[in-house]
Scaffold this motif. Structure first.
Motif, PDB file in Angstrom:
ATOM      1  N   PRO A  79      41.654  50.686  35.568  1.00 19.25           N
ATOM      2  CA  PRO A  79      41.415  49.454  36.339  1.00 19.25           C
ATOM      3  C   PRO A  79      40.274  49.647  37.334  1.00 19.25           C
ATOM      4  O   PRO A  79      40.051  50.756  37.831  1.00 19.25           O
ATOM      5  CB  PRO A  79      42.749  49.238  37.061  1.00 19.25           C
ATOM      6  CG  PRO A  79      43.407  50.564  37.090  1.00 19.25           C
ATOM      7  CD  PRO A  79      42.938  51.316  35.884  1.00 19.25           C
ATOM      8  N   GLY A  80      39.581  48.580  37.615  1.00 21.28           N
ATOM      9  CA  GLY A  80      38.487  48.639  38.577  1.00 21.28           C
ATOM     10  C   GLY A  80      38.403  47.335  39.339  1.00 21.28           C
ATOM     11  O   GLY A  80      39.099  46.372  39.011  1.00 21.28           O
ATOM     12  N   PRO A  81      37.540  47.310  40.349  1.00 16.29           N
ATOM     13  CA  PRO A  81      37.378  46.066  41.114  1.00 16.29           C
ATOM     14  C   PRO A  81      36.801  44.963  40.223  1.00 16.29           C
ATOM     15  O   PRO A  81      36.004  45.245  39.324  1.00 16.29           O
ATOM     16  CB  PRO A  81      36.378  46.438  42.208  1.00 16.29           C
ATOM     17  CG  PRO A  81      36.173  47.905  42.116  1.00 16.29           C
ATOM     18  CD  PRO A  81      36.675  48.387  40.819  1.00 16.29           C
ATOM     19  N   ALA A  82      37.204  43.732  40.502  1.00 19.12           N
ATOM     20  CA  ALA A  82      36.795  42.610  39.648  1.00 19.12           C
ATOM     21  C   ALA A  82      35.279  42.441  39.614  1.00 19.12           C
ATOM     22  O   ALA A  82      34.715  42.020  38.609  1.00 19.12           O
ATOM     23  CB  ALA A  82      37.458  41.328  40.134  1.00 19.12           C
ATOM     24  N   ASP A  83      34.611  42.794  40.725  1.00 22.86           N
ATOM     25  CA  ASP A  83      33.167  42.550  40.758  1.00 22.86           C
ATOM     26  C   ASP A  83      32.339  43.637  40.064  1.00 22.86           C
ATOM     27  O   ASP A  83      31.130  43.505  39.925  1.00 22.86           O
ATOM     28  CB  ASP A  83      32.692  42.360  42.199  1.00 22.86           C
ATOM     29  CG  ASP A  83      33.092  43.527  43.089  1.00 22.86           C
ATOM     30  OD1 ASP A  83      33.736  44.473  42.575  1.00 22.86           O
ATOM     31  OD2 ASP A  83      32.758  43.495  44.280  1.00 22.86           O
ATOM     32  N   SER A  84      33.031  44.734  39.640  1.00 23.02           N
ATOM     33  CA  SER A  84      32.254  45.778  38.965  1.00 23.02           C
ATOM     34  C   SER A  84      32.903  46.269  37.674  1.00 23.02           C
ATOM     35  O   SER A  84      32.365  47.151  37.007  1.00 23.02           O
ATOM     36  CB  SER A  84      32.041  46.969  39.919  1.00 23.02           C
ATOM     37  OG  SER A  84      33.304  47.528  40.267  1.00 23.02           O
ATOM     38  N   ALA A  85      34.032  45.687  37.308  1.00 22.25           N
ATOM     39  CA  ALA A  85      34.699  46.106  36.063  1.00 22.25           C
ATOM     40  C   ALA A  85      33.831  45.727  34.865  1.00 22.25           C
ATOM     41  O   ALA A  85      33.084  44.742  34.904  1.00 22.25           O
ATOM     42  CB  ALA A  85      36.069  45.443  35.957  1.00 22.25           C
ATOM     43  N   SER A  86      33.970  46.506  33.799  1.00 15.08           N
ATOM     44  CA  SER A  86      33.125  46.228  32.635  1.00 15.08           C
ATOM     45  C   SER A  86      33.777  45.239  31.664  1.00 15.08           C
ATOM     46  O   SER A  86      33.165  44.857  30.675  1.00 15.08           O
ATOM     47  CB  SER A  86      32.753  47.526  31.917  1.00 15.08           C
ATOM     48  OG  SER A  86      33.902  48.301  31.637  1.00 15.08           O
ATOM     49  N   GLN A 130      29.765  39.432  33.075  1.00 16.49           N
ATOM     50  CA  GLN A 130      28.544  38.699  33.426  1.00 16.49           C
ATOM     51  C   GLN A 130      28.470  37.344  32.716  1.00 16.49           C
ATOM     52  O   GLN A 130      28.336  36.302  33.349  1.00 16.49           O
ATOM     53  CB  GLN A 130      27.302  39.528  33.081  1.00 16.49           C
ATOM     54  CG  GLN A 130      26.881  40.494  34.180  1.00 16.49           C
ATOM     55  CD  GLN A 130      27.819  41.701  34.248  1.00 16.49           C
ATOM     56  OE1 GLN A 130      28.130  42.310  33.223  1.00 16.49           O
ATOM     57  NE2 GLN A 130      28.270  42.027  35.446  1.00 16.49           N
ATOM     58  N   SER A 131      28.574  37.391  31.409  1.00 16.83           N
ATOM     59  CA  SER A 131      28.393  36.161  30.630  1.00 16.83           C
ATOM     60  C   SER A 131      29.673  35.351  30.509  1.00 16.83           C
ATOM     61  O   SER A 131      29.631  34.178  30.139  1.00 16.83           O
ATOM     62  CB  SER A 131      27.879  36.516  29.231  1.00 16.83           C
ATOM     63  OG  SER A 131      28.888  37.220  28.514  1.00 16.83           O
ATOM     64  N   LYS A 132      30.792  35.975  30.787  1.00 10.82           N
ATOM     65  CA  LYS A 132      32.121  35.373  30.602  1.00 10.82           C
ATOM     66  C   LYS A 132      32.406  35.074  29.123  1.00 10.82           C
ATOM     67  O   LYS A 132      33.318  34.320  28.798  1.00 10.82           O
ATOM     68  CB  LYS A 132      32.279  34.084  31.425  1.00 10.82           C
ATOM     69  CG  LYS A 132      32.127  34.305  32.929  1.00 10.82           C
ATOM     70  CD  LYS A 132      33.275  35.119  33.496  1.00 10.82           C
ATOM     71  CE  LYS A 132      33.274  35.181  35.002  1.00 10.82           C
ATOM     72  NZ  LYS A 132      32.166  35.944  35.594  1.00 10.82           N
TER      73      LYS A 132
END
Lengths: 170, 209
Positions: A79-86, A130-132
């Motif tokens: 898990p990672g932060p929402a603003d930097s997760a891949s 990024q692109s969703k």
């Protein structure tokens, strides 16, 4: 294949089964190089007659999140932060009642026996942050019975849907 | 922390349709839950591992899913649910406390939805064995012939009483119980008051898990 078409097929295949979860998945992008994930909003399900009801409450949402985290962890994702997760993970669930008739008859009077069943559906989406755009999606549906252990049933469904999800690759 | 904080996220997620459904269900309860002879089924879901031991304190509060303005009849039914909840929890060993001090907060609400049912037409073939099959497999029609092979698909309004239990320390919903049954036409010997009381008892028979 369009999502709605997939689910139609899925539901059609599943109508004759007892309680098994029918699953499908679709890879729509590359997972290579993606190592971290974060959960995003959990939208309601409004597909093929499935609607989100009171069972998709915070207890259920935490359960699905927990089961998904375990599946992803087992494949090497963290898990990672929402603003930097891949990748971003979203899920939705719903239920609907089907009237099962011989030969899929419709109307108030049908020939032969008929019965009603409740079906539950769970949809998982993995998005590019990024692109969703959807890079992988999986879904499953199965018969819900009145005395089902929802914890067991939903965790098993997540496990089944995630079975074809690839392990992390660098 | 207040109950308002606990439920804020759920309120935000409520759609107008859900809230409308709640209001409609309450209205329906008053009008129609007057002759409940239909089978009622109660069930529950809960956070596994949550501490729901009877040593805890509880309060009953107004659910955000209920309409702000209730009619006299609706308020009376809600009061029955709330009082029955208090009685049932007390019987189980929980202790009532003020809402801002309770470990658990119980909130009742209602929903209504359309459901289908199947009725075997053998009733109309000289047999009095009506097979109403709510959510279960209908018996096989082994010896039915002619019109007896028909099944009628009917629709009805199903009412559901929901009781949510929040853990105030965790700020989380930890238990969710419900009971559903057909909302029958007027004329039954069972009053709406008896009906909601029974639903509440049935739900809380599942608590704690």
């Amino acid at each position: 294949m369009r999502w709605s078409g997939c689910l139609t097929l899925l539901v059609a295949l599943g109508c004759g089964s007892a309680s098994a979860v029918n699953t499908q998945h679709e890879a729509m992008g590359t997972l290579t190089g993606r190592a971290t994930y974060a959960f995003s909003d959990t939208p309601g399900l409004q597909e093929q007659g499935f609607t989100t009801g009171h069972l998709f409450n915070p207890i259920m949402q935490r359960r699905i999140r927990d089961a998904l985290s375990k599946e992803l962890e087992a494949r090497g994702y963290v898990p990672g932060p929402a603003d930097s997760a891949s990748m971003l993970v979203t899920f939705s669930a719903g239920s609907r009642q089907d009237v099962v008739t011989q030969g899929d008859q419709k109307g108030p009077i049908v020939q032969g026996t008929a019965y009603t069943i409740d079906r539950g559906a769970l949809v998982l989406h993995f998005l590019d942050p990024q692109s969703k755009a959807v890079i992988w999606r999986g879904w499953g549906d199965g018969v819900l019975k009145a005395d089902d252990d929802l914890d067991q049933k939903v965790r098993a469904a997540v496990h089944q849907i995630m079975a074809p999800f690839p392990a992390k690759t660098s | 922390m207040t109950f308002k904080h606990l439920t804020h996220s759920r309120i935000a997620r409520s759609t107008p349709r859900q809230l409308l459904s709640t209001a409609s269900a309450l209205a329906g309860l008053v009008v129609a839950w007057g002759c409940g002879t239909a089978p009622m089924h109660a069930a529950a879901d809960w956070e596994r591992g949550a501490n729901l031991e009877p040593s805890k304190t509880f309060a009953v509060a107004r659910s955000p899913f209920l309409p702000k303005e209730l009619t006299t009849e609706q308020a009376a039914l809600l009061a029955i649910v709330e009082n029955t909840t208090k009685n049932e929890l007390t019987k189980k060993g929980y202790h009532e406390a003020a809402a801002d001090q309770a470990d658990l907060i119980a909130t009742p609400s209602f929903i209504k939805r359309k459901r289908s049912d199947t009725v075997d037409a053998s009733l109309y073939c000289g047999s009095y064995d009506v097979k109403v099959t709510q959510g279960t497999l209908a018996p096989p029609a082994t010896a039915l012939q002619g019109t007896c092979e028909e099944t009628y698909i009917t629709q009805y309004d199903e009412g559901t009483l929901l009781i949510d239990m929040y853990d105030t320390k965790l700020s989380e919903l930890v238990w969710h119980g419900w009971a559903s049954a057909e909302m029958p036409q007027a004329g039954s010997s069972v009053t709406p008051q008896q009906f909601v009381e029974r639903a509440t008892v049935d739900i809380l028979n599942k608590f704690p898990p």
